[in-house]
Each structure stands twice: as structure tokens, then as C-alpha cells.
Write an enzyme that holds these catalytic residues in place. Structure first.
Site, PDB file in Angstrom:
ATOM      1  CD  GLU A  15      -0.491  -4.336   8.568  1.00  0.00           C
ATOM      2  OE1 GLU A  15      -1.485  -4.917   8.094  1.00  0.00           O
ATOM      3  OE2 GLU A  15       0.658  -4.499   8.123  1.00  0.00           O
ATOM      4  CD  GLU A  48       3.429  -6.946  10.617  1.00  0.00           C
ATOM      5  OE1 GLU A  48       3.121  -7.300   9.458  1.00  0.00           O
ATOM      6  OE2 GLU A  48       2.605  -6.824  11.543  1.00  0.00           O
TER       7      GLU A  48
HETATM    8  O1  AHR Z   1       2.821 -10.751   9.041  1.00  0.00           O
HETATM    9  C1  AHR Z   1       1.579 -11.089   8.506  1.00  0.00           C
HETATM   10  C2  AHR Z   1       0.607  -9.929   8.544  1.00  0.00           C
HETATM   11  O2  AHR Z   1       1.047  -8.891   7.731  1.00  0.00           O
HETATM   12  C3  AHR Z   1       0.398  -9.266   9.872  1.00  0.00           C
HETATM   13  O3  AHR Z   1      -0.512  -9.926  10.654  1.00  0.00           O
HETATM   14  C4  AHR Z   1      -0.133  -7.925   9.495  1.00  0.00           C
HETATM   15  O4  AHR Z   1       0.186  -6.943  10.437  1.00  0.00           O
HETATM   16  C5  AHR Z   1       0.472  -7.674   8.131  1.00  0.00           C
HETATM   17  O5  AHR Z   1      -0.470  -7.303   7.210  1.00  0.00           O
END
Ligand code: AHR
Length: 546
Positions: free
Chosen positions: A227, A349
Site C-alpha cells: 500500500e 488482501e
Molecule cells: O489487513 C489489514 C490492513 O489493511 C493491512 O495492514 C493493510 O495493508 C490494509 O490497509
């Protein structure tokens, strides 16, 4: 959550066109201004649903299909966040909680059953503040740090590189290391790769040996930042693209270990990020990531994991299914630059994000997991299977005690979530050949202008030639008669399991750990090449055709 992500998400959610499927009519019915009109609508839809049992048809050509569903679509993610690592995966050798070399025995055994193919670590946002040298050497000498992203918890670094890579070996899964670009140096990342993978008499290999590990580990997946538009450095894509090129240059392939380098990718609807990365990084990356959460928004309440209305449930599934559109759009951009599909899309994710459970530590993202979450898992996996010509990995967030987890722990107790059971039922699709299918079913409109098919399905043929079919009847109230026309297979029976429960809000608690769990499914018959089954309302079924 950072602003860039907000805006991207909000932009994608504009243009609301609230439609009221029959379930939701009941709610709006309370509005005195529209009472009269809606009574008519309600009666009409009610009589329709009484007179006709819901039905759907499917066609499967079991001898067709060319695309393999990479097992990595079933990937997991473990971050130093809340009790994912400490208390979830790791308790340490001296703990009174039964453990195997420090790893919780119950959790380890449950994960073994899932056939976890790949595990991403140490973050997430945590990765861009993590300095790997703090997590090696004698544990009592490791420095502590503040986990700034996640509640300011003190991190003692007792779970580090050795503990993670050894766990992957024990689970038989590929490690996916997420490297620090946001606050780390090029040298630091380069040396981490050397430490983990160099067999030679190199300085980092020597240090590793001093710390008790002679042989290098195999590390395939390396994330270069996470991110980077947000918690990983608040960068613009042009700047990050250059940083990616710089950092990745020094991440070497040592002694036969071949890195698969993954650039930090877009948040859901941020197509510009993908465009810039494809343009400026191109073939220097093997994968480009994407994050997509089923979440109501980044500010304010995200809603309770366990107390929600039917309307919330249908909205959730509409939002979850929107990942298909998001994947397609990112793929279309990638296709323009890379028509041969040499660069993978990595959804590292995904999953549901609800309010934290009342009474839990703020910033630890601990949430319960109901039958609704199981549907988010099954519908998402059904979609992922369709795009594996480009989508090569997906990592649900997260493995234990965080967001849409497989497992929840409390002291020495453990519960397996409904999502865990979907992953277990679906593991038959790992590395199997995807079978395209034709599906015809009822569709309803749900809040925010999305359409939701009431049946979702996926099928595959494994290496031994066995055909598996997974079906989700998302309808809360009605069973569905499903007729599956089969060709290319002579099967006589279909055996499998069904996951359902009395209420969609049901979940497994420490007091009642078996409320939602799969049981054998008996309601399927094959006659003359046609499989007929009745799917109970709100049920998920996986069958093997024999
Ligand atoms: O999964 C939780 C968080 O969500 C992670 O650390 C981040 O990459 C995303 O914003």
C-alpha cells in the site's frame, strides 16, 4: 485508513440507485408516505414466491477446460496485528498452551487441514515499519518496537524471520515476504533476501548460520512495499514506480532461488495506479498487487459482524461480487501493456472488514465471522477461479484473529470460523482445471444499485480426473432446485457437504464452537447425465461427482 483510499472507494460507490427487492420492500413498507403503493408490491412478490419454487440450471462440460486454478488463489496473510501472530499462531515454547516449537498445536493442525499454499508476512502496513534485523538472534536480546499502525502495541520481535520461514516449511507452503520500502533502505531489503536465500559463505548467510539455520530457505514471493499509496509511504504512483525499480534491482536471485517480485498495487478502484505501474515498471515485476475489501467505507461504522439485517446481508454480497468488475478493469489495463499475460495480478488482501468486536482492543481488527462471511468467501473464490489467466494469487485477510479470519483464539481455546469451512470444502479446487459453466438463475437488485444472482457456482477437474462442483444458494428464504446438465463425464452419484445454519447471523463462539459447520449433503441425484439437487436456503455445497 488513509485519504487516498477513501476517495478511491467513495468514487466507486457514487451513483446510488436504491432498488428494493422483495425482502427490502418490507422495510420500506414502514414509510407512511409510500405505504399504499408498497402493499401492492409486497403482495405481488409474495404470491410469486409462493407459487414457484426457485430453480436454476447449470451446464458443465467436464472434459473441457484448459486453465489451472493456481493453488495460490487460496493464499493466506498473517500480519503483526492484534493477536494474529502472538496468541494466534505463536505462543512460544514456554507457554502452557500446547505448542509445537512455539506454534500453537491446535491452530497448526487446523491450518494443515486447509492445505495453505502461500502465506504472506509480516504485513500489511506493519511491513513498512518492520526492520528484519530486530527479529533475528536470541529472542531475549531482540529489541522492542511500537506497532504504530495497530493500536500502539509493543512488539517484542520474538516472532521473526526464522519463526516465520520455519512455520512455512512445517505447513508446506510458500512464504511471501512483504518487504519494507516505506521506511527501510535498499540495502536492508537486499540483505534480507541474502540472509534468507544465500547458500554461499556470504556475510548474511554466515549471520543466518550463527542464528542456527544452516541451509538457506526457499523464498519465492517478494513484495516490494505494501500500500505504497497509503500506510506504505503515501507515494504517488510515478514516484513509487521508480522506487520499485531501484529496490528490486538489488533483490538478487541467490543459488537457484528465483524471486517472484510483486509491486505494491492499487486499492480497489484506483485504475490509474495500475496504469502507471504497468507503463513505468512493466516486465521488471512478475506480479502487481491489488487490495479489495468488502467494507461499507473507511470512515464511521463498518457495521457489526454479527448483528445485521437481511438487507445488509444482500448489500454485502453485492459489494463482495463487485470485485469481479474491479478485477476485469485492472486486467484490461494490464492486457494493454502485457497482452501475453506475463505479469500476474496478485490480490494479496481481500475479505470482509467489520467493526471491531465490542470490548476488544482498539486497533486490533478482531471481528467475529458469521455465515454471511462464508458466503463472501465462496462467492469471491467462484469469481477468482474465472480470472486465473491473469489472477495468480489471492490472500484473504487474515489467517487468525484479524478481519475475515479462518480461526479465532482465546487463551487456550480455538474456534474454526464459517470461512474456514469454505476454504476447507473448496480446497479440492486447488491446482485443478477450471471448468467453464453456464448458469441461469434469478437475479435481484440490492442496495447501491448492484445486481445479485441468487446462485453462484464453480467447477473443476482435479489431476486424478475427479470433478468437483461448489454451489452457493444466497437466498435467505428459499431453497433452490438446481438442474445440472453434465457432459464429458459418466457419473452416477454426487457426494459432498453442505454448510448452512438456522440464521445468517449465526457464528461459532467459544461457548458454542460448532454452531456453523458442514454436514454431509444427501439431496443430490444423477440420472441420465443430469444432476438434480435441492439447495437449502442460505447454503453452500461442494460435491464430488463419482
Ligand atoms: O489487513 C489489514 C490492513 O489493511 C493491512 O495492514 C493493510 O495493508 C490494509 O490497509
Amino acid at each position: 485508513m488513509d485519504d487516498a483510499r477513501h476517495h478511491a472507494l467513495d468514487a466507486g460507490m457514487t451513483g446510488h440507485r436504491p432498488f428494493l427487492p422483495y425482502y427490502i420492500h418490507i422495510q420500506t413498507f414502514m414509510n407512511p408516505m409510500t405505504n399504499k403503493l408498497l402493499i401492492g408490491g409486497l403482495l405481488l412478490t409474495a404470491s410469486l414466491s409462493l407459487s414457484a419454487q426457485r430453480s436454476a440450471t447449470l451446464t458443465i462440460e467436464a472434459d473441457r477446460g484448459t486453465q489451472i486454478i493456481p493453488k495460490e488463489i487460496y493464499g493466506q496473510f498473517a500480519e503483526h496485528l492484534g493477536t494474529c501472530i502472538y496468541g494466534g499462531l505463536w505462543v512460544g515454547e514456554d507457554s502452557s498452551i500446547p505448542n509445537i516449537q512455539g506454534y500453537r498445536t491446535d491452530v497448526f493442525n487446523a491450518l494443515k487441514e486447509l492445505h495453505v499454499p502461500v502465506l504472506r508476512w509480516p504485513g500489511g502496513c506493519f511491513a513498512d515499519e518492520y526492520h528484519w534485523r530486530d527479529g533475528i538472534g536470541p529472542r531475549e536480546q531482540r529489541p522492542k518496537m511500537v506497532n504504530n499502525n495497530w493500536g500502539g502495541t509493543i512488539e517484542d520481535n520474538s516472532f521473526g524471520t526464522h519463526e516465520f520461514l520455519n512455520l512455512c516449511e512445517m505447513l508446506g507452503c510458500e512464504p511471501y515476504i512483504s518487504g519494507n520500502v516505506g521506511s527501510g533502505t535498499v540495502e536492508e531489503l537486499a540483505k534480507w533476501v541474502e540472509y534468507m536465500t544465500s547458500e554461499d559463505d556470504s556475510p548474511m548467510a554466515r549471520l543466518r548460520r550463527q542464528n542456527g539455520r544452516d541451509k538457506a530457505w526457499k523464498v519465492k514471493y517478494l513484495g516490494v512495499g505494501n500500500e505504497s499509496w497509503g500506510c506504505g509511504g503515501s507515494m504517488r504512483p510515478e514516484y513509487y514506480a521508480d522506487l520499485y525499480r531501484r529496490y528490486s534491482t538489488y533483490c538478487r536471485n541467490y543459488d537457484g532461488n528465483r524471486l517472484f517480485k510483486i509491486a505494491s498495487g492499487a486499492s480497489d478502484y484506483d485504475y490509474n495506479w495500475t496504469d502507471v505501474l504497468m507503463d513505468r515498471v512493466g516486465g521488471r515485476m512478475q506480479g502487481l498487487s491489488l487490495h479489495y475489501y468488502t467494507v461499507a467505507g473507511w470512515s464511521g461504522s463498518k457495521g457489526s459482524a454479527t448483528e445485521f439485517t437481511d438487507e445488509d446481508y444482500y448489500w454485502t454480497l453485492g459489494k463482495c461480487r463487485e470485485v469481479e468488475d474491479v478485477i476485469k478493469k485492472h486486467c484490461a489495463i494490464m492486457d494493454r501493456y502485457d497482452p501475453k499475460k506475463q505479469i500476474a495480478l496478485i490480490l494479496d488482501e481481500w475479505g470482509t472488514w467489520w467493526d471491531e468486536e465490542p470490548g476488544t482492543v482498539s486497533g486490533h481488527l478482531y471481528q467475529q465471522n458469521s455465515l454471511r462471511d462464508a458466503f463472501v468467501a465462496s462467492l469471491s473464490l467462484d469469481i477468482f477461479h474465472k480470472y486465473t489467466d491473469r489472477l495468480k494469487m489471492a490472500n484473504i485477510a487474515q489467517i487468525v484473529n484479524v478481519l475475515q479470519s479462518m480461526i479465532l483464539t482465546k487463551d487456550d481455546r480455538m474456534v474454526l470460523t464459517p470461512t474456514y469451512y469454505v476454504f476447507k470444502m473448496y480446497r479440492v479446487h486447488q491446482d485443478a482445471t477450471y471448468l467453464p459453466l453456464e448458469l441461469s438463475c434469478t437475479t435481484v437488485d440490492v442496495r447501491d444499485g448492484r445486481r445479485l444472482p441468487l446462485l453462484s457456482a464453480t467447477a473443476s477437474r482435479d489431476k486424478e480426473g475427479r470433478v468437483h462442483l461448489s454451489l452457493s444458494n444466497v437466498d435467505l428464504n428459499e431453497a433452490q432446485e438446481v438442474t445440472v446438465r453434465l457432459s464429458g463425464i459418466t457419473a452416477r452419484k454426487a457426494v459432498g457437504e453442505v454448510l448452512t445454519s438456522a440464521a445468517i447471523t449465526d457464528y461459532n463462539s467459544f461457548e458454542e464452537p460448532d454452531r456453523v459447520r458442514p454436514v454431509p449433503f444427501k439431496d443430490a441425484k444423477i440420472e441420465k447425465g443430469v444432476l438434480r439437487l435441492t439447495l437449502p436456503a442460505k447454503s453452500i455445497v461442494t460435491l464430488e461427482l463419482q
